[in-house]
Design an enzyme around this catalytic site. Structure first.
Site, mmCIF file in Angstrom:
data_model
loop_
_atom_site.group_PDB
_atom_site.id
_atom_site.type_symbol
_atom_site.label_atom_id
_atom_site.label_comp_id
_atom_site.label_asym_id
_atom_site.label_seq_id
_atom_site.Cartn_x
_atom_site.Cartn_y
_atom_site.Cartn_z
ATOM 1 N N HIS A 155 52.507 20.667 48.812
ATOM 2 C CA HIS A 155 51.546 19.560 48.773
ATOM 3 C C HIS A 155 51.143 19.281 47.326
ATOM 4 C CE1 HIS A 155 48.558 16.804 50.229
ATOM 5 N NE2 HIS A 155 47.546 17.518 49.777
ATOM 6 N N CYS A 175 52.021 12.453 49.451
ATOM 7 C CA CYS A 175 51.059 13.073 48.531
ATOM 8 C C CYS A 175 51.611 13.107 47.116
ATOM 9 C CB CYS A 175 50.713 14.475 49.002
ATOM 10 S SG CYS A 175 52.151 15.572 49.196
ATOM 11 N N GLN A 232 46.100 9.065 52.512
ATOM 12 C CA GLN A 232 47.525 8.804 52.716
ATOM 13 C C GLN A 232 47.869 8.567 54.174
ATOM 14 O OE1 GLN A 232 48.542 12.916 51.297
ATOM 15 N NE2 GLN A 232 50.010 12.835 52.993
#
Length: 336
Positions: A284, A147, A141
């Site tokens: 995340h 994410c 990324q």
């Protein structure tokens, strides 16, 4: 696979467990890091010294993280050391890479007999959807905090292949640009992305048609006749305390989208994370592709989106059964 460049740095790190690291040793580690990850900081500038300080602080963190634990089998414990994030401060790391926004999801439901709605099935001791050739390669990324989009698209790619279609990389950039309830490279929610895909019935096109650019762009629209994958439905549950049921759903539904606390992952090199990972601050999004219960410590096999130079060729292993990193708190599956 970590190269030989890392061995001197690891030796220095072991030394630090016994004595304070010197400026000369820190400088050697910093030089190795810049060579390995193509960093370029002008010597004797404020930026250079700031990055040097960050590296020294990362070595201090790693010394704590690598301290032996009395209840963790040493041969499978996670190891921490110098990687591509070692010249970042914890704040920079969090702001650039930990931008997934958690959502409250319902607890996995009980059936009428008081048990949980999960058909009993004989599960193998080890299972990984990569072995079925339905998981695409690890992506990077970069500095785009998306994410949430990478995990969602990874799940769609896998479930589409699971249904008998060719395994093809689909467009993460399309989700970044067009999922209007999220903030593109500045963060977002997996649940909101899945809701947008289902409600809009927007087809997810091939990566080659809408390539990743690592910045938020203007949403591109495609003709109805354009090839793409439609999301028919999705489900999301809290499986905390129910990781056995979660295993069954992984095998039944396909790779699972999860939102975790990855703050300690800044220093992760490999092995099974068993400690130093909170379940209270989800930040995340990643993708669970399998599990392994054959060893002393059972673990989830988790695909990340930080490139193959991080962790276990881009993967991280998380101990099963104790909701380590909050891995069971928000679990989503997609249906196409």
């Amino acid at each position: 696979m970590r190269g030989h460049w890392l061995l001197p740095a690891l030796c220095l790190l072991r030394c630090f467990l016994c004595v304070q690291i010197t400026d000369s040793q820190a400088n050697d580690v910093f030089t190795l890091l810049m060579e390995r990850y193509n960093r370029s900081y002008e010597p004797d500038t404020s930026e250079y010294f700031l990055r040097m300080i960050n590296v020294k602080e990362s070595i201090r963190r790693q010394a704590v993280l690598n301290s032996p634990s009395s209840d963790a089998p040493h041969n499978s414990s996670a190891t921490y050391g110098i990687n591509q994030f070692s010249d970042l401060s914890p704040r920079e790391f969090r702001e650039r890479y930990l931008t997934s926004e958690p959502e409250n999801v319902p607890w996995f439901p009980k059936n009428k007999t008081g048990g949980h709605q999960s058909e009993a099935m004989a599960l193998p001791a080890k299972f990984d959807w990569r072995d079925k050739n339905i998981v695409t390669a690890v992506q990077n990324q970069e500095s785009c905090g998306a994410c949430w989009a990478f995990s969602v698209v990874g799940a769609i790619e896998s479930v589409y292949a699971k249904e008998g279609h060719p395994l093809e990389p689909l467009s993460v950039q399309q989700v970044i640009d067009c999922s209007y309830q999220n903030q593109g490279c500045n963060g977002g929610s997996t649940i909101r992305a899945l809701s947008w895909l289902m409600q809009s019935q927007e087809k997810l096109v091939d990566e080659s048609e809408y390539p990743f650019k690592a910045v938020t762009g203007v949403c591109h629209l495609f003709p109805v006749s354009q090839f793409g994958v439609l999301v028919k439905n999705f489900t999301a549950f809290d499986f905390s305390g129910l990781e056995e049921e979660m295993k069954q759903k992984l095998v039944e539904w396909g790779p699972l989208i999860v939102t975790v606390d990855a703050m300690s992952w800044q220093d992760y090199l490999g092995g099974v994370i068993q400690h130093h990972c909170s379940s209270h601050h989800a930040n995340h999004a990643v993708l669970i592709t399998g599990y392994d219960t054959t060893g002393e410590v059972p673990y989830w096999i988790v695909r990340n989106s930080w490139g193959t130079s991080w962790g276990n060729q881009g993967y991280v292993y998380i101990k099963m059964g104790d909701n380590v990193c909050g891995i069971a708190d928000s679990v989503a599956a997609v249906f196409v």
